[in-house]
Motif scaffolding. Sequence first.
Motif, PDB file in Angstrom:
ATOM      1  N   LYS A  76       0.867  -1.247  -0.076  1.00 50.25           N
ATOM      2  CA  LYS A  76       0.124  -0.069   0.232  1.00 50.25           C
ATOM      3  C   LYS A  76       0.856   1.129   0.047  1.00 50.25           C
ATOM      4  O   LYS A  76       1.872   1.876   1.314  1.00 50.25           O
ATOM      5  CB  LYS A  76      -1.034   0.565   1.312  1.00 50.25           C
ATOM      6  N   ALA A  77       0.876   2.377  -0.986  1.00 52.01           N
ATOM      7  CA  ALA A  77       1.390   3.346  -1.063  1.00 52.01           C
ATOM      8  C   ALA A  77       0.965   4.180   0.502  1.00 52.01           C
ATOM      9  O   ALA A  77       0.036   4.106   0.786  1.00 52.01           O
ATOM     10  CB  ALA A  77       1.376   4.275  -2.413  1.00 52.01           C
ATOM     11  N   VAL A  78       1.823   5.252   0.606  1.00 50.44           N
ATOM     12  CA  VAL A  78       1.494   6.266   1.469  1.00 50.44           C
ATOM     13  C   VAL A  78       1.243   6.976   0.954  1.00 50.44           C
ATOM     14  O   VAL A  78       1.253   8.604   0.364  1.00 50.44           O
ATOM     15  CB  VAL A  78       2.858   6.791   2.399  1.00 50.44           C
ATOM     16  N   ILE A  79      -0.357   7.393   1.223  1.00 57.19           N
ATOM     17  CA  ILE A  79      -1.585   8.973   0.703  1.00 57.19           C
ATOM     18  C   ILE A  79      -1.564   9.589   2.037  1.00 57.19           C
ATOM     19  O   ILE A  79      -2.573   9.169   2.456  1.00 57.19           O
ATOM     20  CB  ILE A  79      -2.483   7.930  -0.456  1.00 57.19           C
ATOM     21  N   SER A  80      -1.538  10.910   1.385  1.00 50.60           N
ATOM     22  CA  SER A  80      -1.777  12.304   2.295  1.00 50.60           C
ATOM     23  C   SER A  80      -3.416  12.473   1.615  1.00 50.60           C
ATOM     24  O   SER A  80      -2.688  12.792   0.436  1.00 50.60           O
ATOM     25  CB  SER A  80      -1.055  12.517   2.795  1.00 50.60           C
ATOM     26  N   VAL A  81      -3.790  13.554   2.196  1.00 53.04           N
ATOM     27  CA  VAL A  81      -5.607  13.691   1.545  1.00 53.04           C
ATOM     28  C   VAL A  81      -5.103  14.868   2.019  1.00 53.04           C
ATOM     29  O   VAL A  81      -4.524  15.741   3.762  1.00 53.04           O
ATOM     30  CB  VAL A  81      -6.827  13.197   2.113  1.00 53.04           C
ATOM     31  N   VAL A  82      -5.149  16.088   1.227  1.00 47.84           N
ATOM     32  CA  VAL A  82      -5.420  17.215   1.475  1.00 47.84           C
ATOM     33  C   VAL A  82      -7.205  17.749   1.052  1.00 47.84           C
ATOM     34  O   VAL A  82      -6.940  17.742   0.310  1.00 47.84           O
ATOM     35  CB  VAL A  82      -4.651  18.630   0.579  1.00 47.84           C
ATOM     36  N   LYS A  97       1.663  24.625  14.557  1.00 47.33           N
ATOM     37  CA  LYS A  97       2.864  23.506  15.236  1.00 47.33           C
ATOM     38  C   LYS A  97       2.644  22.294  15.440  1.00 47.33           C
ATOM     39  O   LYS A  97       2.746  20.817  14.845  1.00 47.33           O
ATOM     40  CB  LYS A  97       3.916  24.027  16.722  1.00 47.33           C
ATOM     41  N   SER A  98       0.955  22.131  16.123  1.00 44.67           N
ATOM     42  CA  SER A  98       0.663  21.555  16.553  1.00 44.67           C
ATOM     43  C   SER A  98       0.216  20.554  14.982  1.00 44.67           C
ATOM     44  O   SER A  98       0.167  19.238  14.974  1.00 44.67           O
ATOM     45  CB  SER A  98      -0.087  21.365  17.661  1.00 44.67           C
ATOM     46  N   LEU A  99      -0.118  21.316  14.138  1.00 41.87           N
ATOM     47  CA  LEU A  99      -1.042  20.462  13.396  1.00 41.87           C
ATOM     48  C   LEU A  99      -0.043  19.944  12.500  1.00 41.87           C
ATOM     49  O   LEU A  99      -0.531  18.633  11.577  1.00 41.87           O
ATOM     50  CB  LEU A  99      -1.210  21.881  12.409  1.00 41.87           C
ATOM     51  N   ILE A 100       1.285  20.963  12.460  1.00 39.32           N
ATOM     52  CA  ILE A 100       2.387  20.103  11.628  1.00 39.32           C
ATOM     53  C   ILE A 100       2.554  18.639  12.616  1.00 39.32           C
ATOM     54  O   ILE A 100       3.331  17.669  11.621  1.00 39.32           O
ATOM     55  CB  ILE A 100       3.710  20.643  11.032  1.00 39.32           C
ATOM     56  N   GLY A 101       2.547  18.930  13.230  1.00 40.50           N
ATOM     57  CA  GLY A 101       3.340  17.543  14.670  1.00 40.50           C
ATOM     58  C   GLY A 101       2.143  16.526  14.166  1.00 40.50           C
ATOM     59  O   GLY A 101       3.100  14.948  14.167  1.00 40.50           O
ATOM     60  N   GLU A 102       0.934  16.490  13.896  1.00 43.00           N
ATOM     61  CA  GLU A 102       0.662  15.409  13.670  1.00 43.00           C
ATOM     62  C   GLU A 102       0.570  15.029  12.695  1.00 43.00           C
ATOM     63  O   GLU A 102       0.406  13.348  12.520  1.00 43.00           O
ATOM     64  CB  GLU A 102      -1.184  16.190  13.540  1.00 43.00           C
ATOM     65  N   GLY A 103       1.144  15.301  11.229  1.00 44.19           N
ATOM     66  CA  GLY A 103       1.735  14.891  10.392  1.00 44.19           C
ATOM     67  C   GLY A 103       3.421  13.735  10.644  1.00 44.19           C
ATOM     68  O   GLY A 103       3.002  12.521  10.230  1.00 44.19           O
ATOM     69  N   LEU A 104       4.068  14.328  11.213  1.00 46.24           N
ATOM     70  CA  LEU A 104       5.327  14.311  11.735  1.00 46.24           C
ATOM     71  C   LEU A 104       4.893  12.903  13.185  1.00 46.24           C
ATOM     72  O   LEU A 104       5.679  11.728  12.855  1.00 46.24           O
ATOM     73  CB  LEU A 104       6.158  15.364  12.891  1.00 46.24           C
ATOM     74  N   MET A 105       3.963  12.876  13.997  1.00 46.79           N
ATOM     75  CA  MET A 105       3.482  12.128  14.126  1.00 46.79           C
ATOM     76  C   MET A 105       3.383  10.420  14.094  1.00 46.79           C
ATOM     77  O   MET A 105       4.382   9.690  14.248  1.00 46.79           O
ATOM     78  CB  MET A 105       2.782  12.041  15.116  1.00 46.79           C
ATOM     79  N   VAL A 106       2.661  10.852  12.279  1.00 46.20           N
ATOM     80  CA  VAL A 106       2.222  10.035  11.776  1.00 46.20           C
ATOM     81  C   VAL A 106       3.810   8.993  11.615  1.00 46.20           C
ATOM     82  O   VAL A 106       4.069   8.129  10.700  1.00 46.20           O
ATOM     83  CB  VAL A 106       1.050  10.052  10.524  1.00 46.20           C
ATOM     84  N   PRO A 160       4.586  11.750   2.116  1.00 45.53           N
ATOM     85  CA  PRO A 160       4.249  10.617   1.295  1.00 45.53           C
ATOM     86  C   PRO A 160       4.393  10.123   0.202  1.00 45.53           C
ATOM     87  O   PRO A 160       5.577  11.223  -0.301  1.00 45.53           O
ATOM     88  CB  PRO A 160       2.551  11.244   1.202  1.00 45.53           C
ATOM     89  N   GLU A 161       4.282   9.598  -1.022  1.00 44.48           N
ATOM     90  CA  GLU A 161       4.351   9.057  -2.345  1.00 44.48           C
ATOM     91  C   GLU A 161       3.374   9.573  -3.186  1.00 44.48           C
ATOM     92  O   GLU A 161       3.798   9.961  -4.311  1.00 44.48           O
ATOM     93  CB  GLU A 161       4.992   7.687  -2.571  1.00 44.48           C
ATOM     94  N   VAL A 162       2.472   9.819  -2.588  1.00 41.83           N
ATOM     95  CA  VAL A 162       0.745  10.446  -3.606  1.00 41.83           C
ATOM     96  C   VAL A 162       0.403  11.096  -2.328  1.00 41.83           C
ATOM     97  O   VAL A 162      -0.280  11.308  -1.072  1.00 41.83           O
ATOM     98  CB  VAL A 162       0.314   9.423  -4.063  1.00 41.83           C
ATOM     99  N   ILE A 163       0.067  12.019  -2.808  1.00 43.81           N
ATOM    100  CA  ILE A 163      -0.963  13.892  -2.482  1.00 43.81           C
ATOM    101  C   ILE A 163      -2.694  13.823  -2.952  1.00 43.81           C
ATOM    102  O   ILE A 163      -2.300  13.813  -4.203  1.00 43.81           O
ATOM    103  CB  ILE A 163      -0.509  14.776  -2.385  1.00 43.81           C
TER     104      ILE A 163
END
Length: 261
Positions: A76-82, A97-106, A160-163
Motif C-alpha cells: 500500500k502506498a503512503v497517501i496523504s490527503v488535503v 506547530k501542533s498541526l504539522i506535528g500530527e503529520g510528523l507523528m504519523v 507520502p508517495e502520493v498526495i
Amino acid sequence: MIKAEHIDVSFKKENQTTLFGRERQQVLFDVSFEVKKGQCLGILGESGSGKSTLGRVLCGLLKPDKGSVRFESGKKAVISVVFQDYSTSANPRFTVKSLIGEGLMVKEKREKKTLNRKEETNRLLTLVGLDESYLHRLPHELSGGQLQRVCIARALAVNPEVILFDEAISSLDAHTQVQIMDLLKEIQEEKGLTYIFITHDLTSVTYLCSHVLFLYKGKAVEVRATEAISEVSHPYARKLLGAIPDVGEVYEPKVPDQAVS
Ligand SMILES: Nc1ncnc2c1ncn2[C@@H]1O[C@H](COP(=O)(O)OP(=O)(O)OP(=O)(O)O)[C@@H](O)[C@H]1O
C-alpha cells in the motif's frame, strides 16, 4: 504507479419504503485508470459525479464493491490527503506547530524513529513558503491560503508517495489558487511526488495536471494527457472544454457604433 481497475461502488439507499430495504444506489461504474509516478492526474467532474467517492477508494478509506487499486511496490502506498475544507480539517485549538506535528507523528510511527520535530517543522514551513513566525498561531489567525499551506505542510510531513487533493483549493480566491498551484508544482518537481487532484474546475486542471480523467455520472468517460485535452471526444468533456475562457485572449470591450463620433 497506481492502477485502478474496474471499480464499482454503491451505497445503501436512504428512505427505503420497506423496513429492511436492500436497494442500493450505484455511484461508480467500472472505473479504470492508471497514474504513473510523478504524474498529476486531475479527476474532473460535476457535483455528485462520484469524485470524492473515487478518492476515498484510492486512499483505502472505502472498499469498493468490485475492482481493485494496486500500487507499483505491491504494498500500500503512503497517501496523504488535503481536503477542501481546511477550516474543519484543522483542529481550531491546534497551533501551526501542533498541526504539522500530527503529520510528523504519523511519520515517526511508520518509520519507527524519533525525528527532530523543531528542525522538521521549520523545514516544512519553509517548503510551503511560511516561516517560524507562524509556529504558534491558531487556524483563525491565518488567512485561508496560509492555513491551506499549513495543511499541505502537514500532508508532506508524513513523507507520502502520493498526495490526494480533494477540492483543496476550490474555496480560495483565484490569485491564491495560482500561488498554491505554483507551490504544488515546485514541491512535486523537487520530491517526485504523484498527485491526484479532484476538482470540478477545468482551469485548475489545465494549469496543474499532466493528465485528466473526466468522470461523468460515475463513469470514467475519457482520460487524456492535458496537452492533448483539445482532442477529447466524449460530449460531456467537449461541453466542458467549450465553457473554458481562452485565457490567452485579451478582452477589449467593443465601442458601440453610436458612441463613435
Ligand atoms: N456514504 C454515503 N452514503 C450514501 N450515499 C453517498 C455516500 N457518499 C456519497 N454518496 C452519494 O454518492 C454520490 C457521489 O458523491 P461524491 O461525494 O463522490 O460526489 P462528488 O463528485 O465528489 O460531488 P461534489 O463535487 O459535490 O463533492 C452522491 O449522489 C452522494 O449522495
